[in-house]
Design a protein around this motif. Structure first.
Motif, short mmCIF file in Angstrom:
data_model
loop_
_atom_site.label_atom_id
_atom_site.label_comp_id
_atom_site.label_asym_id
_atom_site.label_seq_id
_atom_site.Cartn_x
_atom_site.Cartn_y
_atom_site.Cartn_z
N SER A 188 -25.15 -28.74 -9.39
CA SER A 188 -25.61 -27.47 -9.14
C SER A 188 -25.35 -26.63 -10.53
CB SER A 188 -24.60 -26.97 -7.97
OG SER A 188 -23.36 -26.81 -8.59
N GLY A 189 -26.21 -25.48 -10.13
CA GLY A 189 -26.43 -24.54 -11.24
C GLY A 189 -27.04 -23.16 -10.93
N PHE A 190 -26.88 -22.30 -11.93
CA PHE A 190 -28.00 -21.10 -11.53
C PHE A 190 -28.18 -20.70 -12.92
CE2 PHE A 190 -23.87 -18.73 -11.70
CZ PHE A 190 -24.01 -17.80 -12.45
N ALA A 191 -29.33 -19.63 -13.06
CA ALA A 191 -29.70 -18.99 -14.34
C ALA A 191 -30.00 -17.61 -14.02
CB ALA A 191 -30.60 -19.89 -15.06
N SER A 192 -29.59 -16.64 -14.72
CA SER A 192 -29.99 -15.45 -14.30
C SER A 192 -29.97 -14.51 -15.47
CB SER A 192 -28.73 -14.77 -13.45
OG SER A 192 -29.09 -13.38 -13.02
N TYR A 193 -31.36 -13.83 -15.43
CA TYR A 193 -31.55 -12.87 -16.62
C TYR A 193 -31.62 -11.19 -16.04
CZ TYR A 193 -33.57 -10.70 -20.77
OH TYR A 193 -33.78 -9.99 -21.90
N ARG A 194 -30.67 -10.52 -16.81
CA ARG A 194 -30.55 -9.04 -16.64
C ARG A 194 -31.20 -8.04 -17.55
NH1 ARG A 194 -25.20 -5.75 -15.63
NH2 ARG A 194 -24.43 -6.32 -17.56
N HIS A 195 -32.23 -7.63 -17.18
CA HIS A 195 -33.03 -6.40 -18.06
C HIS A 195 -32.77 -5.00 -17.61
CE1 HIS A 195 -36.26 -4.94 -20.72
NE2 HIS A 195 -36.61 -4.50 -19.61
N PHE A 196 -32.50 -4.16 -18.68
CA PHE A 196 -32.22 -2.86 -18.40
C PHE A 196 -33.67 -2.12 -18.67
CE2 PHE A 196 -27.80 -4.13 -18.59
CZ PHE A 196 -27.15 -3.02 -17.96
N TRP A 197 -34.10 -1.27 -17.75
CA TRP A 197 -35.16 -0.53 -18.17
C TRP A 197 -35.20 0.84 -18.86
CZ3 TRP A 197 -39.37 -3.36 -16.94
CH2 TRP A 197 -39.17 -4.33 -16.02
N GLY A 198 -33.98 1.18 -18.89
CA GLY A 198 -33.57 2.29 -19.17
C GLY A 198 -31.88 2.41 -19.11
N GLU A 199 -31.51 3.77 -19.45
CA GLU A 199 -30.05 4.22 -19.06
C GLU A 199 -29.65 4.16 -17.88
OE1 GLU A 199 -27.86 4.78 -21.48
OE2 GLU A 199 -29.37 4.18 -23.04
N LYS A 200 -30.49 4.07 -16.72
CA LYS A 200 -30.36 4.25 -15.31
C LYS A 200 -30.73 3.28 -14.37
CE LYS A 200 -29.45 9.37 -15.42
NZ LYS A 200 -29.73 10.56 -14.79
N SER A 201 -31.41 2.32 -14.92
CA SER A 201 -32.12 1.42 -14.20
C SER A 201 -32.21 -0.01 -14.71
CB SER A 201 -33.58 1.71 -13.76
OG SER A 201 -34.30 1.84 -14.94
N ARG A 202 -31.96 -1.09 -13.88
CA ARG A 202 -31.88 -2.46 -14.49
C ARG A 202 -32.35 -3.43 -13.31
NH1 ARG A 202 -27.09 -0.38 -12.98
NH2 ARG A 202 -25.78 -1.79 -11.58
N SER A 203 -32.88 -4.55 -13.69
CA SER A 203 -33.32 -5.68 -12.81
C SER A 203 -32.77 -7.10 -13.21
CB SER A 203 -34.90 -5.59 -12.75
OG SER A 203 -35.49 -4.60 -12.29
N ASN A 204 -32.24 -7.68 -12.30
CA ASN A 204 -32.09 -9.20 -12.56
C ASN A 204 -33.00 -10.05 -11.51
OD1 ASN A 204 -28.80 -8.63 -13.36
ND2 ASN A 204 -29.39 -7.12 -11.93
#
Length: 455
Positions: free
Chosen positions: A369-385
């Motif tokens: 089993s496994g997972f991969a995840s990328y987190r990106h910051f759009w600015g100082e107050k927002s982000r996505s995964n």
């Protein structure tokens, strides 16, 4: 009595100075120096009075003792562990113990569509994603349900107490997940449950916490309670753990789970040998990578599932995980785990550790089993995964039947906005599938809205 009255005023002044010392300077060493000088001055005054044959009244003696107690307490405050940036540790002092209260309050609102009918109201799969609860049915109809859930709300109490050249620390953590209580008709009340209860002294840890086989720092940031559940090690249990730098070695609670020929889960409860786990973590400016290994003895007693005699089998596994920094603030998180007889350690016990063969012996069940995840910051107050997770079992179907999980996968994508520090407001989309060994499959898609404030 004139000299005594003057002395009393000196003590009162000294007590006032002792109380205000920490506010005069942020430098703990300077504070301690001043406290030492004040304490020394008090001792000299007492010695001088004694040489002169003067005696203190009961009231004046109490003032002296109070001043000494204040001195001792302020020394403890000044020597409390400092937080990052050189600031004094959070929390408050009770005697020599620093106590910190933390946690968060969270509300999840979920709209879920199940291809083969939704689980009943109150089912854990309605609160958060558990792969084994994704419904699979040859005759099921699609169904959409809406749920509100504050049960992830959490309370954590941490303490730290100097003990000679060492420190004794404790953690007590509770939430309201997976507990009994009120239903959705009236009060919606739920009982608290124990998450963690740990004692740490020097390099040793005793109590219940996250398994040493699990890399908590690599977990994906999802609004769902677990997120990529089928792809991650996820276990809390009792343990005794020793840590020396990057190396951790632990013995942890054993618990064998066995699949019957009808696909049912059986817990023999006859384990005698603890699970043995080791983990090595490499940390640097680029992030961290951890490699964990485990050996466990799976056991079943005579008579259970028709076994003619007690039997055991060796389970083992390895897990590679990490969190790597990308660009200025982004990061990439991953975990890959494989082994035989891992059972309950993976996917919230998506499959069991073993099955019983025709001769009454345990046959371990292999998993990867496994997972991969990328987190990106759009600015100082927002982000996505964005996260992808996968699980595959190697079931001995001759002994488990074909109604057990063969594969499971899920995809998660979210957007999180933090208008002020520690307040998160987000939306997440999740799609999950589960397929059985007999070829039947089902899926679930969910849109989740969450608001969380940490304190």
């Amino acid at each position: 009595m004139t000299g005594i009255n003057k002395f009393t005023r000196v003590l009162l002044l000294s007590g006032t100075m002792l109380v205000t010392v920490p506010a005069l300077s942020a430098n703990a060493q300077t504070v301690e120096d001043r406290l030492n000088k004040l304490e020394s001055a008090l001792d000299k005054i007492l010695q001088k009075l004694d040489n002169q044959g003067s005696k203190l009244t009961e009231q004046e003696t109490e003032i002296v003792n109070q001043a000494k107690r204040i001195t001792k307490q302020e020394k403890m405050v000044s020597s409390a562990p400092a937080a990052a940036g050189g600031k004094q540790a959070d929390g408050f002092m009770v005697g020599s113990t620093n106590i910190k209260i933390g946690g968060y309050v969270k509300l999840d609102t979920m709209v879920s569509h199940y291809s083969d009918g939704a689980p009943a109201s109150g089912n854990l799969g309605r609160d958060f994603y558990i792969p084994s609860l994704t419904t699979v049915s040859p005759t099921g109809d699609g169904q959409t349900v809406t749920d509100f859930n504050p049960r992830e709300t959490r309370l954590k109490i941490s303490t730290s107490t100097p003990a000679g050249d060492s420190t004794v620390s404790t953690v007590l953590e509770m939430d309201f997940q997976v507990t009994s209580g009120g239903d959705e008709r009236t009060t919606n009340g739920y009982s608290p449950r124990l998450r963690q209860a740990l004692i740490t002294y020097d390099n040793w840890t005793f109590g219940q916490g996250w398994s040493t086989f699990q890399d908590v720092s690599a977990l994906a940031e999802n609004l769902d309670f677990i997120g990529p559940a089928e792809g991650t090690v996820f276990v809390r249990q009792s343990m005794v753990r020793y840590k020396n730098g990057p190396l951790e070695i632990a013995i942890e609670q054993p618990e064998t789970t066995v699949t019957s020929s009808a696909g049912a889960r059986v817990l023999p409860g006859t384990d005698t040998i603890p699970d043995v786990i080791a983990r090595y973590t490499m940390k640097s400016d680029w992030g961290h990578v951890a490699l964990a290994g485990m050996l466990r003895s799976l056991s079943i007693d005579q008579g259970t599932l028709g076994v003619p005699d007690d039997d055991s089998a060796l389970g083992y596994g390895v897990s590679l995980s990490g969190k790597l920094k990308v660009a200025d603030k982004d990061d990439f998180r991953f975990m890959v785990t494989a082994g035989e007889g891992l059972g309950r350690y993976i996917g919230v016990n998506l499959v069991n550790g073993a099955a019983v063969n025709a001769t009454g012996e345990l046959e371990t069940i292999g998993t990867i089993s496994g997972f991969a995840s990328y987190r990106h910051f759009w600015g100082e107050k927002s982000r996505s995964n964005i996260t992808f997770s996968y699980f595959k079992a190697d079931n001995p179907v001759a002994f488990t039947g074909t109604g057990v999980t063969d594969t499971s996968m899920s995809i998660h994508a979210n957007y999180i906005y933090s208008p002020v520090p520690k307040l998160d407001v987000g939306i997440e989309y999740m799609y999950a599938e589960r397929e059985l060994e007999n070829g039947l499959s089902g899926n679930m898609s969910r849109v989740q809205f969450s608001t969380k404030y940490a304190f």
